[in-house]
Motif scaffolding. Structure first.
Motif, PDB file in Angstrom:
ATOM      1  N   PRO A 105       0.684  -1.319   0.013  1.00  0.00           N
ATOM      2  CA  PRO A 105      -0.032  -0.046  -0.105  1.00  0.00           C
ATOM      3  C   PRO A 105       0.953   1.243  -0.079  1.00  0.00           C
ATOM      4  O   PRO A 105       1.949   1.220   0.546  1.00  0.00           O
ATOM      5  CB  PRO A 105      -0.741   0.035   1.364  1.00  0.00           C
ATOM      6  N   VAL A 106       0.413   2.314  -0.471  1.00  0.00           N
ATOM      7  CA  VAL A 106       0.978   3.529  -0.697  1.00  0.00           C
ATOM      8  C   VAL A 106       0.500   4.656   0.448  1.00  0.00           C
ATOM      9  O   VAL A 106      -0.746   4.727   0.424  1.00  0.00           O
ATOM     10  CB  VAL A 106       0.821   4.315  -2.163  1.00  0.00           C
ATOM     11  N   TRP A 107       1.353   4.883   1.112  1.00  0.00           N
ATOM     12  CA  TRP A 107       1.071   6.023   2.159  1.00  0.00           C
ATOM     13  C   TRP A 107       1.709   7.282   1.889  1.00  0.00           C
ATOM     14  O   TRP A 107       2.847   7.468   1.593  1.00  0.00           O
ATOM     15  CB  TRP A 107       1.609   5.339   3.758  1.00  0.00           C
ATOM     16  N   VAL A 108       0.726   8.226   1.759  1.00  0.00           N
ATOM     17  CA  VAL A 108       1.082   9.699   1.432  1.00  0.00           C
ATOM     18  C   VAL A 108       1.011  10.364   2.522  1.00  0.00           C
ATOM     19  O   VAL A 108      -0.012  10.318   3.193  1.00  0.00           O
ATOM     20  CB  VAL A 108       0.467  10.382   0.327  1.00  0.00           C
ATOM     21  N   GLU A 125      16.419   6.909   9.133  1.00  0.00           N
ATOM     22  CA  GLU A 125      16.167   7.130  10.608  1.00  0.00           C
ATOM     23  C   GLU A 125      15.001   8.222  10.990  1.00  0.00           C
ATOM     24  O   GLU A 125      14.768   8.196  12.023  1.00  0.00           O
ATOM     25  CB  GLU A 125      17.661   7.524  11.392  1.00  0.00           C
ATOM     26  N   ILE A 126      14.545   8.789   9.660  1.00  0.00           N
ATOM     27  CA  ILE A 126      13.536   9.643  10.100  1.00  0.00           C
ATOM     28  C   ILE A 126      12.201   9.091  10.399  1.00  0.00           C
ATOM     29  O   ILE A 126      11.832   7.868   9.842  1.00  0.00           O
ATOM     30  CB  ILE A 126      13.527  10.663   8.673  1.00  0.00           C
ATOM     31  N   TRP A 127      11.112   9.815  11.217  1.00  0.00           N
ATOM     32  CA  TRP A 127      10.309   8.806  11.744  1.00  0.00           C
ATOM     33  C   TRP A 127       9.187   8.369  10.650  1.00  0.00           C
ATOM     34  O   TRP A 127       8.883   7.211  11.134  1.00  0.00           O
ATOM     35  CB  TRP A 127       9.560   9.836  12.897  1.00  0.00           C
ATOM     36  N   PRO A 128       8.951   8.933   9.578  1.00  0.00           N
ATOM     37  CA  PRO A 128       7.919   8.597   8.740  1.00  0.00           C
ATOM     38  C   PRO A 128       8.445   7.052   7.883  1.00  0.00           C
ATOM     39  O   PRO A 128       7.904   6.185   7.737  1.00  0.00           O
ATOM     40  CB  PRO A 128       7.701   9.430   7.643  1.00  0.00           C
ATOM     41  N   VAL A 129      10.023   7.107   7.759  1.00  0.00           N
ATOM     42  CA  VAL A 129      10.512   5.794   7.055  1.00  0.00           C
ATOM     43  C   VAL A 129      10.511   4.660   8.379  1.00  0.00           C
ATOM     44  O   VAL A 129      10.088   3.733   7.780  1.00  0.00           O
ATOM     45  CB  VAL A 129      11.875   6.142   6.883  1.00  0.00           C
ATOM     46  N   VAL A 130      10.739   5.202   9.535  1.00  0.00           N
ATOM     47  CA  VAL A 130      10.628   4.050  10.585  1.00  0.00           C
ATOM     48  C   VAL A 130       9.250   3.564  10.653  1.00  0.00           C
ATOM     49  O   VAL A 130       9.056   2.376  10.770  1.00  0.00           O
ATOM     50  CB  VAL A 130      11.105   5.046  11.945  1.00  0.00           C
ATOM     51  N   ALA A 131       8.291   4.324  10.517  1.00  0.00           N
ATOM     52  CA  ALA A 131       6.837   3.865  10.574  1.00  0.00           C
ATOM     53  C   ALA A 131       6.431   2.977   9.524  1.00  0.00           C
ATOM     54  O   ALA A 131       5.937   1.951   9.426  1.00  0.00           O
ATOM     55  CB  ALA A 131       5.705   4.940  10.748  1.00  0.00           C
ATOM     56  N   VAL A 137       4.586  -0.464   4.184  1.00  0.00           N
ATOM     57  CA  VAL A 137       4.115   0.060   3.398  1.00  0.00           C
ATOM     58  C   VAL A 137       5.078   1.116   2.354  1.00  0.00           C
ATOM     59  O   VAL A 137       6.091   1.224   2.766  1.00  0.00           O
ATOM     60  CB  VAL A 137       2.771   1.201   3.706  1.00  0.00           C
ATOM     61  N   GLN A 138       4.502   1.484   1.365  1.00  0.00           N
ATOM     62  CA  GLN A 138       5.318   2.492   0.619  1.00  0.00           C
ATOM     63  C   GLN A 138       5.069   3.922   1.031  1.00  0.00           C
ATOM     64  O   GLN A 138       3.985   4.274   1.147  1.00  0.00           O
ATOM     65  CB  GLN A 138       5.003   2.327  -0.906  1.00  0.00           C
ATOM     66  N   LEU A 139       6.306   4.583   1.190  1.00  0.00           N
ATOM     67  CA  LEU A 139       6.020   5.970   1.711  1.00  0.00           C
ATOM     68  C   LEU A 139       6.247   7.025   0.539  1.00  0.00           C
ATOM     69  O   LEU A 139       7.411   7.126  -0.040  1.00  0.00           O
ATOM     70  CB  LEU A 139       7.037   6.223   2.722  1.00  0.00           C
ATOM     71  N   ALA A 317      -3.869  -3.393  14.078  1.00  0.00           N
ATOM     72  CA  ALA A 317      -5.160  -3.771  13.754  1.00  0.00           C
ATOM     73  C   ALA A 317      -6.247  -2.791  14.426  1.00  0.00           C
ATOM     74  O   ALA A 317      -6.050  -2.571  15.848  1.00  0.00           O
ATOM     75  CB  ALA A 317      -5.481  -5.166  14.323  1.00  0.00           C
ATOM     76  N   GLY A 318      -7.349  -2.468  13.879  1.00  0.00           N
ATOM     77  CA  GLY A 318      -8.301  -1.338  14.441  1.00  0.00           C
ATOM     78  C   GLY A 318      -7.781  -0.294  14.535  1.00  0.00           C
ATOM     79  O   GLY A 318      -8.802   0.767  14.771  1.00  0.00           O
ATOM     80  N   ALA A 319      -6.802   0.079  14.114  1.00  0.00           N
ATOM     81  CA  ALA A 319      -6.346   1.704  13.989  1.00  0.00           C
ATOM     82  C   ALA A 319      -6.811   2.370  12.614  1.00  0.00           C
ATOM     83  O   ALA A 319      -7.290   1.447  11.848  1.00  0.00           O
ATOM     84  CB  ALA A 319      -4.700   1.756  14.082  1.00  0.00           C
ATOM     85  N   PRO A 320      -6.684   3.545  12.399  1.00  0.00           N
ATOM     86  CA  PRO A 320      -7.156   3.909  10.911  1.00  0.00           C
ATOM     87  C   PRO A 320      -6.527   3.289  10.050  1.00  0.00           C
ATOM     88  O   PRO A 320      -7.118   3.462   8.841  1.00  0.00           O
ATOM     89  CB  PRO A 320      -6.592   5.592  11.251  1.00  0.00           C
ATOM     90  N   PHE A 321      -5.488   3.198  10.145  1.00  0.00           N
ATOM     91  CA  PHE A 321      -4.667   2.479   8.711  1.00  0.00           C
ATOM     92  C   PHE A 321      -4.553   0.926   8.754  1.00  0.00           C
ATOM     93  O   PHE A 321      -3.735   0.332   8.003  1.00  0.00           O
ATOM     94  CB  PHE A 321      -3.202   2.871   8.489  1.00  0.00           C
ATOM     95  N   GLY A 322      -5.132   0.337   9.880  1.00  0.00           N
ATOM     96  CA  GLY A 322      -5.047  -1.098  10.266  1.00  0.00           C
ATOM     97  C   GLY A 322      -5.653  -1.873   9.125  1.00  0.00           C
ATOM     98  O   GLY A 322      -6.767  -1.626   8.504  1.00  0.00           O
ATOM     99  N   ARG A 323      -5.019  -3.043   8.612  1.00  0.00           N
ATOM    100  CA  ARG A 323      -5.486  -4.014   7.618  1.00  0.00           C
ATOM    101  C   ARG A 323      -5.832  -5.072   8.329  1.00  0.00           C
ATOM    102  O   ARG A 323      -5.383  -5.696   9.229  1.00  0.00           O
ATOM    103  CB  ARG A 323      -4.391  -4.000   6.576  1.00  0.00           C
TER     104      ARG A 323
END
Length: 323
Positions: A105-108, A125-131, A137-139, A317-323
């Motif tokens: 999945p692509v996360w913008v 090491e930046i936080w969006p890449v860590v996440a 997912v693809q960032l 799971a159950g979070a806004p982006f959970g699959r």
């Protein structure tokens, strides 16, 4: 050695590759040309070509791969700064490199210099890449230092992106630039979300408020460099606004969090829209254990902490982006 042309099917996470230096180099851009030429100011022009989140992706049996870069360092007199911009020169290997599809999945994500990666030791090491790595997912990182201003054109950029998941982290730049009062900020955010929804009516969309920053929690902007820190060869930030102005609509981080939560609550007819309090990613207690070195930006360890917490809050799971 085999030279492989550098194209967007190999160089992922950006918008365009611009030939520069009589075609000897390729400049990475995270914004499409129409917006760069018409609406980007000098700050955004500088930071959008810093390749946060851009990476190479290919399949190969090569044992030797050489990527040549032309680096540019943006610095301030008397302050040491890491290089922040790179142009691509060539990609060579001892076996062919083949582009590969990425089914993830692509996360913008759009945000400020914190999302951009300021003060992290490495791009990974930046936080969006860590996440993104934790979540698989693809960032596509649209974090722009000093430039998350709720600009209408950025909403159009996000609207027109392929995206399975979208997050917008708003507020800190508006506060430290003293760019808006509450009266302007609320409808601007509504309009920003409306524009995104024109292209992504049902895509999970997460509004994230600012993390803790002591200088702006109760004091409005503008923010400025602390002169004493500059004399010491460092850079720290201070808030120069007056708390008395809050009653007249000036924005602080505390005010912005309340306003963003209110915007999301007022849009309760959008079941795919969610709110995440930035204090759950980095709060006042964290500022004791992991102080922000310059008053605004996390260090590498704290980027990792924020990324791990975001992954848990957004992708579980159950979070806004959970699959």
């Amino acid at each position: 050695m085999i030279t492989t042309p550098l194209t967007l099917d190999l160089v992922r996470g950006g918008a365009e590759l611009e030939p520069v230096g009589h075609g000897s180099r390729l400049r990475l851009h995270r914004l499409p040309l129409p917006y760069r030429s018409r609406e980007a100011d000098a700050q955004l022009t500088m930071v959008e070509r810093q390749p946060s989140g851009i990476h190479l992706r290919f399949r190969t049996t090569a044992t030797v791969i050489v990527l040549r870069l032309h680096a540019t360092r943006v610095s301030y007199r008397g302050l040491e700064r890491a290089r922040g911009q790179v142009d691509l020169v060539s990609l060579d290997s001892d076996a062919p490199l083949a582009p590969i599809d990425d089914p993830r999945p692509v996360w913008v994500h759009h945000g400020s210099s914190i999302s951009h990666g300021s003060n992290a030791a490495a791009p990974t090491e930046i936080w969006p890449v860590v996440a993104a790595r934790a979540a698989g997912v693809q960032l596509r990182n649209l974090g722009f230092g000093g430039s998350a201003m709720v600009d209408p054109f950025l909403a159009r950029v996000i609207r027109d992106q392929d995206a399975d998941l979208i997050s917008v982290k708003l507020g800190i730049n508006v506060v430290n630039a003293d760019a808006m009062r509450a009266r302007a900020f609320v409808p601007a955010v509504h309009g920003f979300l409306d524009t995104i929804r024109e292209g992504h009516a049902d895509t999970p969309l997460l509004v994230v408020s600012p993390i803790h920053s002591g200088i702006h929690e109760k004091t409005p902007g503008p923010g400025a460099f602390d002169p004493d820190s500059l004399r010491e060869g460092a850079a720290r930030f201070v808030a120069t606004g007056s708390a008395a102005e809050v009653a007249r609509g000036a924005l602080t981080l505390e005010v912005v969090r309340d306003l963003l939560a209110g915007v999301v609550a007022a849009r309760s007819d959008d079941p795919a829209l969610h709110y995440l309090d930035g204090l759950s990613l980095y709060g006042a207690d964290d500022a004791v254990a992991h102080p922000l070195p310059d008053g605004l930006h996390p260090d590498t360890e704290t980027h990792r902490l924020i990324g791990e917490r975001f992954a848990a809050a957004a992708f579980a799971a159950g979070a806004p982006f959970g699959r």
